[in-house]
Design a protein around this motif. Structure first.
Motif, mmCIF file in Angstrom:
data_model
loop_
_atom_site.group_PDB
_atom_site.id
_atom_site.type_symbol
_atom_site.label_atom_id
_atom_site.label_comp_id
_atom_site.label_asym_id
_atom_site.label_seq_id
_atom_site.Cartn_x
_atom_site.Cartn_y
_atom_site.Cartn_z
ATOM 1 N N ALA A 40 0.800 -1.348 0.000
ATOM 2 C CA ALA A 40 0.053 0.069 0.016
ATOM 3 C C ALA A 40 0.983 1.200 0.068
ATOM 4 C CB ALA A 40 -0.906 0.174 1.447
ATOM 5 N N LEU A 41 2.178 1.225 0.542
ATOM 6 C CA LEU A 41 2.692 2.545 0.805
ATOM 7 C C LEU A 41 4.088 2.509 0.179
ATOM 8 C CD1 LEU A 41 2.451 2.351 4.869
ATOM 9 C CD2 LEU A 41 0.990 3.597 3.279
ATOM 10 N N VAL A 42 4.842 1.406 -0.330
ATOM 11 C CA VAL A 42 6.207 1.488 -0.998
ATOM 12 C C VAL A 42 6.156 1.053 -2.139
ATOM 13 C CG1 VAL A 42 8.362 0.789 -0.631
ATOM 14 C CG2 VAL A 42 7.111 1.509 1.481
ATOM 15 N N PHE A 43 5.708 -0.309 -2.413
ATOM 16 C CA PHE A 43 5.844 -1.209 -3.587
ATOM 17 C C PHE A 43 5.261 -0.370 -4.784
ATOM 18 C CE2 PHE A 43 6.161 -5.497 -1.405
ATOM 19 C CZ PHE A 43 7.499 -4.987 -0.729
ATOM 20 N N PRO A 44 4.466 0.229 -5.059
ATOM 21 C CA PRO A 44 3.958 0.913 -6.346
ATOM 22 C C PRO A 44 5.216 1.830 -6.738
ATOM 23 C CG PRO A 44 2.227 1.088 -4.768
ATOM 24 C CD PRO A 44 3.325 0.512 -3.714
ATOM 25 N N GLN A 45 5.950 2.410 -5.847
ATOM 26 C CA GLN A 45 7.117 3.361 -6.156
ATOM 27 C C GLN A 45 8.494 2.174 -6.589
ATOM 28 O OE1 GLN A 45 4.988 3.883 -3.568
ATOM 29 N NE2 GLN A 45 5.809 5.755 -2.633
ATOM 30 N N VAL A 46 8.593 1.249 -5.694
ATOM 31 C CA VAL A 46 9.735 0.436 -5.739
ATOM 32 C C VAL A 46 9.836 -0.416 -6.909
ATOM 33 C CG1 VAL A 46 11.323 -1.161 -4.328
ATOM 34 C CG2 VAL A 46 10.310 0.789 -3.293
ATOM 35 N N PHE A 47 8.542 -1.152 -7.102
ATOM 36 C CA PHE A 47 8.554 -2.161 -8.121
ATOM 37 C C PHE A 47 7.621 -1.818 -9.359
ATOM 38 C CE2 PHE A 47 9.750 -4.388 -4.194
ATOM 39 C CZ PHE A 47 10.848 -5.029 -4.466
ATOM 40 N N PHE A 48 6.740 -0.905 -9.219
ATOM 41 C CA PHE A 48 5.526 -0.566 -10.498
ATOM 42 C C PHE A 48 6.035 0.950 -10.824
ATOM 43 C CE2 PHE A 48 4.258 -4.247 -7.946
ATOM 44 C CZ PHE A 48 4.504 -5.199 -8.763
ATOM 45 N N PRO A 49 7.368 1.583 -10.894
ATOM 46 C CA PRO A 49 7.153 3.006 -10.773
ATOM 47 C C PRO A 49 6.512 3.548 -12.342
ATOM 48 C CG PRO A 49 9.246 1.835 -11.140
ATOM 49 C CD PRO A 49 8.359 1.083 -10.808
ATOM 50 N N GLN A 50 6.331 2.748 -13.343
ATOM 51 C CA GLN A 50 5.810 3.197 -14.564
ATOM 52 C C GLN A 50 4.211 3.395 -14.425
ATOM 53 O OE1 GLN A 50 6.829 0.166 -13.599
ATOM 54 N NE2 GLN A 50 5.862 -1.463 -14.877
ATOM 55 N N MET A 51 3.509 2.994 -13.345
ATOM 56 C CA MET A 51 2.176 3.242 -13.366
ATOM 57 C C MET A 51 1.806 4.450 -12.390
ATOM 58 S SD MET A 51 1.257 -0.957 -12.956
ATOM 59 C CE MET A 51 2.060 -2.220 -13.773
ATOM 60 N N ASP A 52 0.308 4.874 -12.785
ATOM 61 C CA ASP A 52 -0.127 5.840 -11.776
ATOM 62 C C ASP A 52 -0.158 5.156 -10.527
ATOM 63 O OD1 ASP A 52 -3.301 5.297 -11.309
ATOM 64 O OD2 ASP A 52 -2.782 4.740 -13.254
ATOM 65 N N HIS A 53 -0.176 5.786 -9.274
ATOM 66 C CA HIS A 53 -0.161 5.193 -7.893
ATOM 67 C C HIS A 53 -1.310 4.286 -7.769
ATOM 68 C CE1 HIS A 53 1.079 5.123 -3.762
ATOM 69 N NE2 HIS A 53 -0.022 5.225 -3.583
ATOM 70 N N LEU A 54 -2.355 4.609 -7.955
ATOM 71 C CA LEU A 54 -3.703 3.825 -7.667
ATOM 72 C C LEU A 54 -3.486 2.697 -8.397
ATOM 73 C CD1 LEU A 54 -6.203 3.638 -5.670
ATOM 74 C CD2 LEU A 54 -7.652 4.535 -7.262
ATOM 75 N N THR A 55 -3.172 2.783 -9.827
ATOM 76 C CA THR A 55 -3.083 1.204 -10.627
ATOM 77 C C THR A 55 -1.896 0.463 -9.936
ATOM 78 O OG1 THR A 55 -3.979 2.398 -12.458
ATOM 79 C CG2 THR A 55 -2.770 0.479 -13.007
ATOM 80 N N ALA A 56 -0.843 1.209 -9.644
ATOM 81 C CA ALA A 56 0.166 0.268 -9.366
ATOM 82 C C ALA A 56 -0.013 -0.442 -7.682
ATOM 83 C CB ALA A 56 1.576 1.376 -8.859
ATOM 84 N N THR A 57 -0.927 0.218 -7.003
ATOM 85 C CA THR A 57 -1.481 -0.279 -5.755
ATOM 86 C C THR A 57 -2.039 -1.563 -6.254
ATOM 87 O OG1 THR A 57 -1.518 1.845 -4.771
ATOM 88 C CG2 THR A 57 -2.744 0.157 -3.669
ATOM 89 N N LEU A 58 -3.188 -1.471 -6.842
ATOM 90 C CA LEU A 58 -3.738 -2.519 -7.441
ATOM 91 C C LEU A 58 -3.155 -3.806 -7.924
ATOM 92 C CD1 LEU A 58 -6.612 -3.958 -8.042
ATOM 93 C CD2 LEU A 58 -6.583 -2.521 -10.444
ATOM 94 N N VAL A 59 -1.951 -3.500 -8.846
ATOM 95 C CA VAL A 59 -1.021 -4.552 -9.361
ATOM 96 C C VAL A 59 -0.113 -5.041 -8.156
ATOM 97 C CG1 VAL A 59 1.089 -4.950 -10.682
ATOM 98 C CG2 VAL A 59 -0.684 -3.576 -11.568
ATOM 99 N N ALA A 60 0.347 -4.341 -6.969
ATOM 100 C CA ALA A 60 0.838 -4.645 -5.817
ATOM 101 C C ALA A 60 0.192 -5.689 -5.102
ATOM 102 C CB ALA A 60 1.697 -3.510 -5.138
ATOM 103 N N PHE A 61 -1.216 -5.258 -4.938
ATOM 104 C CA PHE A 61 -2.030 -6.165 -4.204
ATOM 105 C C PHE A 61 -2.168 -7.398 -4.863
ATOM 106 C CE2 PHE A 61 -4.137 -2.643 -1.705
ATOM 107 C CZ PHE A 61 -3.565 -2.924 -0.693
ATOM 108 N N SER A 62 -2.382 -7.247 -6.352
ATOM 109 C CA SER A 62 -2.362 -8.671 -7.137
ATOM 110 C C SER A 62 -1.032 -9.558 -6.765
ATOM 111 C CB SER A 62 -2.622 -8.366 -8.506
ATOM 112 O OG SER A 62 -3.706 -7.554 -9.017
#
Length: 445
Positions: A40-62
């Motif tokens: 929720a807080l870190v992985f969107p930027q660390v592992f999925f930086p090419q996506m917008d934040h909410l979409t990256a959060t959805l992918v991180a939860f996946s």
């Protein structure tokens, strides 16, 4: 030796059982909490930086959910060997695998370092975590209920559920401390610290489990060559209904442990506030789980489970209304109440599911049903809830209806299972095929 006499024998035995069944599960859930928090807080930027934040959060939860889909396989494999060669060896193996995979997640290079290989490695380690967790919960639950004195299986089984709360407390506390202490460096480096700590803390649970054999008697029933096949042949209805309970329960449990964090931040609370809310939720569960586990020994498993599911469903609608007020005190109350109501189903579940199968197939039966339900329910809960929030323009009513539907399934399946709280383990283990579960009679002590 003198220290041993400072506690009654029953208390020493209960504490030892908690250290094996509760603390191992605490380490498991700590792993999942810190991953869910990082997702929720870190992985969107660390592992999925090419996506917008909410979409990256959805992918991180996946990616978080990917671990759940390895859990049924782990449940089948470890459940088989748990019935065939004994509980203790399997519990040691699951703990080592979970600890190693948690530590290695903390060592992963980022997307900036190695590109797409970084999220791929993250998913692979989540699969290993999930595989190990598939055998962990069932074995830990069974250690508690099979060690329990007469009339205490609900309470002693709840040690596993307490472990979930303890893991949640520790995970939220560690991330809150790290977030506060290394706020500027959380995304760059500090997020790794909770994963490294979880990997090393596995040594505590390992010590408890290596000392455990004296606490549990050797199996009185010779295991079959294929315990799960026997469960499918002798207890297909119980397997299906237990899977339904696990589906509904894990759906709401992981909405509570991961999605609630995202919702709080989206509602305008700071990340530290959100972590405090999660901490409050877990503290409430630690107190509520043994209370309702004990009540299930007195009032019956089905009564407590059905009450808890209905109360939690109603409380879910109130929860979103209270959090939306954007008042810290009201939100804290909402999380406390939710944790209390979650404990009403969480406490009795280990005993209730374990009592549906005789010992020769119990590890396989409880692991297969629980982990399939966990994969289908818990593995998709955060992603589905986040997607509902996106599709409804951040209106939480849809998420509340989704959670209420899952809890309705818990209540229905619980009421369709046989009441088992008044049966001795000997009666459950010796029951012939087509016995009391088919005839509708309740044997008593």
């Amino acid at each position: 030796m003198h220290a041993d006499h400072s506690l009654p024998a029953s208390s020493r035995s209960a504490l030892r059982t908690f250290c094996v069944s509760g603390m191992g599960t605490a380490l498991e859930f700590y792993d999942f909490i810190i991953y869910g928090t990082a997702a929720a807080l870190v992985f969107p930027q660390v592992f999925f930086p090419q996506m917008d934040h909410l979409t990256a959060t959805l992918v991180a939860f996946s990616a978080f959910g990917a671990g759940f889909f390895a859990r049924p396989l782990g449940g089948l494999v470890f459940g088989h060997f748990g019935d065939r060669i004994g509980r203790q060896k399997v519990l040691v193996a699951t703990l080592l695998l979970m600890g190693l995979s948690t530590f290695l997640i903390g060592c992963l290079p980022t997307h900036a370092s190695i590109g797409v290989a970084a999220p791929i490695l993250l998913v692979l380690l989540r699969l290993v975590q999930g595989f190990a967790a598939g055998g962990e919960w069932g074995g830990a639950a069974l250690f508690g209920i099979e060690s329990a004195p007469p009339g205490r299986r609900g309470l002693w089984g709840s040690f596993t559920s307490m472990g979930i709360g303890v893991g949640g407390i520790f995970g939220a506390a560690v991330f809150a401390i790290v977030s506060a202490a290394f706020d500027d460096n959380l995304v760059d480096f500090a997020w790794r610290i909770p994963f490294w700590l979880g990997g090393t803390l596995v040594l505590i649970g390992l010590y408890a489990r290596l000392k455990a054999p004296a606490a549990v008697a050797a199996p009185a029933v010779k295991p079959t060559r294929a315990p799960l096949a026997e469960a499918l042949r002798q207890r297909p209805r119980q397997l299906l209904l237990c899977t339904g309970i696990a589906f509904g329960y894990c759906t709401i449990a992981y909405i509570g442990s991961t999605f609630f964090l995202t919702y709080a931040t989206q509602a305008g609370y700071g990340s530290t506030d959100a972590l405090m809310f999660d901490l409050t939720l877990s503290i409430a569960i630690v107190f509520a789980a043994p209370l309702f586990g004990h009540l299930s020994d007195r009032l019956g498993r089905r009564t407590v489970m059905a009450f808890g599911a209905v109360a939690m469903a109603l409380g879910l609608f109130a929860f979103f209304e209270l959090v939306a007020m954007q008042h810290f005190g009201m939100a804290l109350f909402a999380y406390s109440l939710t944790g209390l109501l979650m404990g009403a189903t969480q406490g009795p579940i280990p005993a209730f599911l374990g009592e549906q199968f005789p010992r020769s197939m119990r590890y396989s039966g409880i692991s297969a049903s629980y982990q399939i339900g966990a994969a289908l329910g818990g593995g998709t809960a955060s992603s589905i809830a986040t997607a509902i929030l996106i599709l409804t323009n951040h209106n939480p009513l849809g998420v509340a209806l989704y959670g209420a539907g899952a809890l309705a399934l818990v209540a229905i399946c619980s009421l369709m299972l046989r009441e088992t709280s008044q049966l001795s383990m000997a009666q459950i283990d010796e029951e012939p095929v087509g016995g009391i579960f088919a005839e509708g009679k309740l044997l008593r002590h």
